[in-house]
Write an enzyme that holds these catalytic residues in place. Structure first.
Site, short mmCIF file in Angstrom:
data_model
loop_
_atom_site.label_atom_id
_atom_site.label_comp_id
_atom_site.label_asym_id
_atom_site.label_seq_id
_atom_site.Cartn_x
_atom_site.Cartn_y
_atom_site.Cartn_z
N ALA A 173 0.82 -1.22 0.00
CA ALA A 173 0.00 0.00 0.00
C ALA A 173 0.85 1.26 0.00
O ALA A 173 0.39 2.34 0.36
CB ALA A 173 -1.00 0.02 1.16
N SER A 221 0.53 -3.51 -6.85
CA SER A 221 -0.62 -4.29 -7.32
C SER A 221 -0.79 -4.18 -8.83
O SER A 221 -1.90 -4.16 -9.36
CB SER A 221 -1.91 -3.85 -6.60
OG SER A 221 -1.94 -4.33 -5.29
N GLY A 244 -3.56 -6.80 -3.65
CA GLY A 244 -2.65 -6.86 -2.50
C GLY A 244 -2.55 -5.61 -1.67
O GLY A 244 -2.48 -5.66 -0.45
N GLU A 245 -2.54 -4.43 -2.33
CA GLU A 245 -2.38 -3.19 -1.57
C GLU A 245 -3.67 -2.75 -0.87
O GLU A 245 -3.63 -2.11 0.18
CB GLU A 245 -1.93 -2.05 -2.49
CG GLU A 245 -0.98 -2.41 -3.61
CD GLU A 245 0.42 -2.75 -3.14
OE1 GLU A 245 0.82 -2.28 -2.07
OE2 GLU A 245 1.11 -3.50 -3.85
N ALA A 246 -4.81 -3.08 -1.47
CA ALA A 246 -6.08 -2.52 -1.00
C ALA A 246 -6.33 -2.70 0.49
O ALA A 246 -6.69 -1.74 1.19
CB ALA A 246 -7.23 -3.11 -1.82
#
Length: 918
Positions: free
Chosen positions: A534, A696, A866-868
């Site tokens: 993130a 991501s 992945g980052e969310a």
């Protein structure tokens, strides 16, 4: 030395050993049972767990001589085979329990011990068992692991069968959107997946082992390096210093921002004149054994002149602070935001104005597998470096000039990797390995201790962000002003990019027409900043999402309603002026609204003396890509038995093997191939350049490249009548068998350094976070008891993988909010003291609600994921703390002593606020 006999997996094994040698080392080094992983070496992670007389024991903590009396030792290699798996191995694969997989053998062995005693445990008993036995996982958020144990127990009770959890292809023939197992799952659950330290066991007999000579201070001039005593020690072949490096002896940060005041060549491979941070590599000892190398490293003398150490962004900006890199100011990059009208007169007339100044911490990645790698020169004279790199082609460009190696004489290969969460977006060990290999002209290996891993790899860069929001009486946002700095440590690589993230994500999700802001990147002497899941958004959302709650309170509005009123809708643009590719924030808020109302009622009704419960909310957004122009390559080749896919989609636990397989299988459906007929060749610089596995971006960019290359192959195979040529047909007609596809993003550009306006990403991910917390009024300890989230990450490519990514991201967000930090160089030196969450620190009650809005530029409509989940769970948790007990925390982690301080201030009738600088 002593001869002992130990019984392993039912077989007596006579050994000649040092009696004091740890059982884990004997299993790995002498019996080559590398399913027993050694990560922390001090009993804090459980990856080395084996069973001794049915009890879970950490093999890294006990001497082998303790178990030479007939005790029954069982390792992961002894409980199941690929042909006959233990129920735990079956259910672990089904639930996606093996993400990076480095913790998997230890967890399965620990769970086996529990189920051998109790085949009907409750979920809480499973979690307590893992917690007590210090089984840690950084990837999964623990819920899938508990799910796997509960289903394995049902199999053992005869209530379910292994066949219910077996690999299945849906009736429609598509694995897209299914829970199909990742190709690496079987090897991971059986302990046969070789990580970096396992690869060392396969190196040639003449391989030398390396140990670092590291800085023990944070800032100093180097007056001399004396290696004479070390060079005379047993087994030592060479002590390598900067003098042995033929190139520039620096790692380039590949500066692309013209307004950056540095040149990007500020990180040395081995320090020559100066130490910039604690742990800096000054020399490398190459010896015949690890023990010899480490002993000699302690004898290298470094004469230093201590300089003032600036350990945070405030100190480095003081007027009397010296330049850490002479000739380059400590504030070396600035980023502005100018959108709409001047905010000052708007702020002056607004019905409500609030300000939130926050500090996001130097969060450590706490990946369990320490940094590790090896290097050798092959028969063609090519220097080959194997490591945990998640940016093979990127790192190739960053280290070639520093080593003085022609590009064609350097190859990078990714080992199977035990998690990185972004720290390996930066090269860490690669250039050191390369320099040592070139200096000794022999194969070399280097495996960090966990202490080195924590103290000498990059961390999330702390961010001090001030957000002012103005709204009218109805709650419509009118303007935003921001001011921020990022403490990026001593090395500039990607620091400017990180600073732009605050411009992109502070206030994101809301229709804010008028924005003014200014931010800067600051050089300090604390740990260098590297990418972390993130990247940049946690610093931004910590400020703006707390400000939104403060504004809701000032207006007398419900926090969800204020967000809903201002959510992106057609006509709105992002803080950078970009039109969102989909409008889903309002829909996600509506989706989670009933859960929000239930949580409010539940927390209000909670009545336990000495405790309070509260609920919080936030939204988080992240872009898929590397800002502006971006592309990825892949290739598809028809073979006699199927199709081979080539790409460099680096895997650090997120499942690039499964992603590659799924996109290829879906696109090649006209050929009616079984998944096992698709071979994957991945992750060397000999593969097409797919770009780094960060931001991501891979699911979108590499997914599109795979889809494109497979479509090109299909087009070449297609006959005029619509049927497809066979392999033999293609060869007979002399039609090429391999097709290289490259996907280039359309319509994206870097944001302007003055105005912050631009279109940086083609696709975004959106998520709403609703945690419920319990605050102990006596101690200030905060526990997250439930977490509900609503996410839109486009079309879901694999359900188990996406679930696991979100559960794991939420767990890391809880750690960021409450426990995790790397600030004190004397305290924050192991997993436990850095605040790694264990199973009981993460709620079992986690619920994910999905929207699936197809993305126009996404392969089959997919975004990344992945980052969310780590964008903004932490401000929601701090908002929940305030809702519970009235204490406003403006920094993370919200340690018990900070919450207690706020409670004491409240009791004394003072403002219960813990400011950013406290």
């Amino acid at each position: 030395m002593k001869r002992i006999i130990i019984n392993v997996n039912g077989v007596d094994r006579p050994l000649i050993v040092d009696p004091a040698k740890k059982l884990a080392d004997v299993l790995r080094d002498q019996l080559l049972m590398t399913g027993c992983k050694v990560c922390c070496d001090n009993g804090q992670c459980g990856t080395c767990t084996v069973l001794i007389d049915d009890k879970p024991i950490k093999a890294c903590m006990v001497p082998v001589s303790k178990y030479g009396n007939g005790e029954k030792i069982v390792t992961i290699e002894g409980i199941g085979t690929p042909e006959k798996l233990h129920p735990l191995q079956v259910t672990w694969m089904h639930h996606g329990g093996a993400q990076c997989g480095v913790c998997t053998p230890g967890f399965i062995m620990s769970a086996k011990s529990l189920l051998d005693k109790n085949t009907s445990p409750t979920r809480e008993e499973v979690r307590t068992w893992f917690n007590r036995n210090r089984n840690a996982c950084r990837c999964t958020g623990y819920k899938p692991l508990t799910d796997a144990v509960m289903d394995a127990a049902a199999i053992m009770r005869g209530e379910k069968t292994p066949e219910e959890f077996a690999q299945k292809i849906p009736d429609n023939g598509s694995i897209l959107g299914s829970k199909y197992h990742r190709p690496s799952a079987l090897a991971k659950v059986t302990g046969t997946w070789d990580f970096g330290a396992d690869v060392v066991q396969h190196m040639p007999p003449d391989t030398l082992h390396l140990a670092l000579v590291q800085a023990k201070v944070s800032h100093a001039n180097i007056k001399g390096i004396d290696s004479s005593e070390a060079e005379k020690m047993p087994g030592v072949i060479k002590v390598i210093t900067w003098k042995d490096i033929k190139g520039k002896n620096a790692i380039t940060g590949l500066i692309t921002f013209p307004t950056n005041k540095g040149d990007g060549w500020d990180r040395p491979i081995l320090c020559k004149d100066k130490i910039f941070q604690f742990g800096d590599a000054i020399a490398v000892v190459a010896a015949e054994t690890v023990e010899q190398a480490r002993a000699a490293a302690e004898k290298v003398k470094v004469d230093v002149e201590i300089l003032p150490a600036y350990m945070d962004g405030w100190a480095a900006q003081e007027p009397d602070a010296i330049e850490i890199h002479p000739g380059v100011p400590n504030v070396y990059y600035e980023q502005g935001v100018i959108k709409g009208e001047d905010t000052a007169p708007i702020m002056a007339k607004a019905a409500a104005v609030v300000e939130a100044e926050t500090l996001c911490s130097r969060q450590p990645h706490l990946h369990l597998e320490p940094d590790c790698g090896c290097a050798y020169i092959d028969d063609d004279g090519v220097l080959t470096i194997q490591s945990k790199s998640i940016g093979l082609h990127l790192h190739h460009a960053m280290i070639c000039p520093g080593l003085g190696v022609p590009p064609e004489k350097l190859r990078l290969v990714q080992n199977a990797t035990g998690g990185t969460f972004g720290y390996k977006f930066s090269p860490t060990i690669e250039a050191i390995l390369g320099a040592a290999c070139l200096a000794v002209q022999r194969p070399v290996s280097l495996v960090y201790t966990q202490y080195q891993n924590i103290t000498y790899t990059g961390k999330r860069s702390p961010g001090n962000v001030k957000t002012r929001l103005a709204a009218d009486a109805e709650g419509r946002l009118l303007a935003m002003e921001t001011d921020w700095w990022i403490d990026h440590g001593p090395y500039s690589e990607f620091g400017d990019l990180l600073t732009t993230r605050q411009a992109q994500f502070t206030g994101a999700g809301y229709d804010i027409r008028n924005i003014r802001g200014k931010g800067k990147t600051v050089c300090t002497n604390h740990a260098w900043g590297s990418a972390f899941r993130a990247y940049g958004s946690p610093q931004a959302f910590l400020s703006s999402e707390i400000a939104m709650d403060m504004l809701a309170e000032k207006l007398g509005m419900d926090p969800l309603e204020l967000r809903y009123k201002n959510a992106y809708r057609p006509g709105a643009t992002t803080p950078t002026g970009q039109v969102p590719e989909v409008f889903v924030v309002d829909k996600l808020l509506n989706l989670i609204r009933p859960k929000w109302e239930e949580a409010k009622a539940r927390c209000k009704a909670f009545n336990v003396p000495g405790k309070k419960r509260g609920v919080g909310i936030s939204i988080g957004i992240y872009g898929c890509g590397l800002d502006g122009p971006d592309s990825a390559g892949a290739a598809a080749e028809l073979t006699a038995t199927g199709v081979t896919i080539y790409d460099a989609w680096q895997d650090h636990g997120q499942g690039s093997d499964l992603g590659t397989l799924t996109f290829a299988h879906e696109t090649l459906k006209p050929l009616d191939l079984k998944p096992e007929q698709i071979k994957l060749v991945m992750n060397t610089t000999d593969c097409p350049n797919s770009g780094p596995a960060g931001g991501s971006r891979s699911n979108v960019f590499v997914g599109n490249a795979i889809k494109l290359s497979c479509e090109m192959l299909l087009n070449a195979m297609k006959k005029p009548d619509g049927t497809y040529r066979t392999y033999k047909d293609m060869v007979a007609e002399n039609i090429p068998l391999r097709y290289d596809g490259k996907w280039v993003v359309q319509g994206c550009n870097e944001i302007d350094p003055v105005t912050g306006q631009g279109n940086p990403f083609p696709i975004y991910m959106y998520e709403v976070f609703v945690p419920e917390v319990e605050v102990d009024l006596e101690t200030g300890k905060v526990t997250v008891v439930k977490f509900t989230t609503a996410a839109d990450v486009g079309t879901i490519i694999n359900r188990a993988t996406v679930d696991g990514q979100i559960y794991g991201g939420l767990a890391q967000g809880i750690g960021l909010a409450l426990t995790e930090d790397f600030d004190d160089l004397k305290k924050h030196t192991n997993l436990l003291d850095c605040g790694l969450p264990y199973p009981r620190d993460i709620p079992d009650d986690m619920e994910i609600m999905y929207l699936e809005t197809p993305r126009p530029q996404g392969p089959y409509g997919a975004a990344g994921v992945g980052e969310a989940p780590l964008t903004a769970p932490h401000p929601a948790i701090l908002n929940a703390i305030y809702n519970a007990c009235g204490v406003r925390i403006l920094k993370v982690p919200a340690l018990p002593e900070l919450v207690k301080k706020g409670l004491d201030l409240k009791a004394a009738g003072k403002p219960a606020i813990i400011p950013a600088r406290s």
